[in-house]
Design an enzyme around this catalytic site. Structure first.
Site: not given
Length: 104
Positions: A25, A97
């Protein structure tokens, strides 16, 4: 401050029945300096523990502006998936992302 995405162990997740976890992430890459090699270790550990993993990849704004998105993502994929067999790939999802897009 912050939610500190990913600050849990496999055992904690398993104890409440979680079957999927994030690795790579952007918050963890930026705030905690998690490297591609470290993230690969997370992926391998999650799979070893019987869980599935969502590998997050994506470039920074500077990398985007230098037209390096493809190259950055290719490296993150290669390093993040190292040691994961073809058979284990059914337990992996890739999430694009880009760091620069978060909050926009």
């Amino acid at each position: 401050k912050g939610a500190f995405t990913g600050a849990v162990s496999c055992a904690m997740l398993d104890s409440i029945g979680v079957q999927w976890a994030l690795a790579g992430h952007s918050e963890r890459r930026v705030l905690f300096g998690e490297t591609d090699e470290y993230i690969n270790g997370q992926c391998l550990k999650l799979i070893e523990q019987g869980m599935s993993v969502m590998l997050c990849i994506g470039e920074s704004l500077a990398e985007y502006e230098q037209n390096l998105a493809g190259a950055v993502c290719a490296v993150q994929l290669k390093k993040g998936l190292a040691g994961i067999s073809k058979e284990e790939m059914d337990r992996v999802v890739i999430a694009y992302e880009p760091v620069w897009a978060i909050g926009t």
